[in-house]
Write an enzyme that holds these catalytic residues in place. Sequence first.
Site, mmCIF file in Angstrom:
data_model
loop_
_atom_site.group_PDB
_atom_site.id
_atom_site.type_symbol
_atom_site.label_atom_id
_atom_site.label_comp_id
_atom_site.label_asym_id
_atom_site.label_seq_id
_atom_site.Cartn_x
_atom_site.Cartn_y
_atom_site.Cartn_z
ATOM 1 N N SER A 43 -11.480 -1.918 -21.310
ATOM 2 C CA SER A 43 -12.155 -0.685 -21.521
ATOM 3 C C SER A 43 -12.867 -1.787 -22.989
ATOM 4 O O SER A 43 -14.059 -2.626 -22.217
ATOM 5 C CB SER A 43 -11.272 0.116 -22.086
ATOM 6 O OG SER A 43 -12.593 1.140 -23.327
ATOM 7 N N HIS A 50 -9.036 7.218 -18.023
ATOM 8 C CA HIS A 50 -9.225 6.222 -18.685
ATOM 9 C C HIS A 50 -8.214 5.061 -19.271
ATOM 10 O O HIS A 50 -8.615 3.822 -18.463
ATOM 11 C CB HIS A 50 -9.866 6.215 -20.205
ATOM 12 C CG HIS A 50 -10.902 5.182 -20.088
ATOM 13 N ND1 HIS A 50 -11.816 3.997 -19.715
ATOM 14 C CD2 HIS A 50 -10.608 4.782 -21.072
ATOM 15 C CE1 HIS A 50 -12.108 3.466 -20.819
ATOM 16 N NE2 HIS A 50 -11.727 3.664 -21.793
#
Length: 255
Positions: A85, A236
């Site tokens: 990320s 995620h």
Amino acid sequence: MELNLKKFGQGEPLIILHGLFGTLDNWQSIARLLSDEYLVYILDQRNHGRSPRADRHDYPSMAQDLRSFMENHWMYDGANIVGHSMGGKTAMQFALEHPEMVKKLVVVDISPKAYAGNHHEIFDALLSMDLDKITSRSEADELLARRIAEEDVRLFLMKNLTRRKEGGYEFKMNLPVLRNHYADILAEVGEGLPPFEGPTLFVRGGRSDHITAGDEVLIKKRFPQAVIETIEKAGHWVHADAPAHLLKIIQHFLK
């Protein structure tokens, strides 16, 4: 800036960078498993964990933090770098600026593109908490639950809570600066820089929308050698949802 770190193992250096609101501890289990073959460093990025706080929070600054770290630890021949990320964007920025210092690059569930952002409610919830008056972690969770329904998200965020000796709690992360620089965290990386020609792996979560089919054009433009792998059952937080599968993919790529 001297970043906080933990290290495991011995061998070729491997650096792992966490995402927004995270700390190096998020990757400790995978780091220990990788340490059978590598000297693994997990780092707190600036304004997170036990690393220093700073007024700036953007990818050129975080890439410079990484370069300083590598130089201070004598990694002049380069290292393998894994980033998730926000950490993935730091890793991309660094590879594009300093390709000679990156042996292999692994980017987990993030693209070089700019993002619209979906953390505003999290920022509002965290900044609304009066940490001086909180007496327990369960009380903190009750306060967060008024704004954040997902228990796994609350548990992740509460890893940043630490008790103060004088009473109450504080966050390990520099929330005001992260909020003020949220646009910089969402920003595109690599615009105007030459592509990184080294071996690159992108790992996307199949239940995440952070890397879409349309992102492949930009990924290949910035990272021509990029391979994109999907872990279908992961969201995620790939390293939390499918750690064994992610570990296997990383190990195979690095060999």
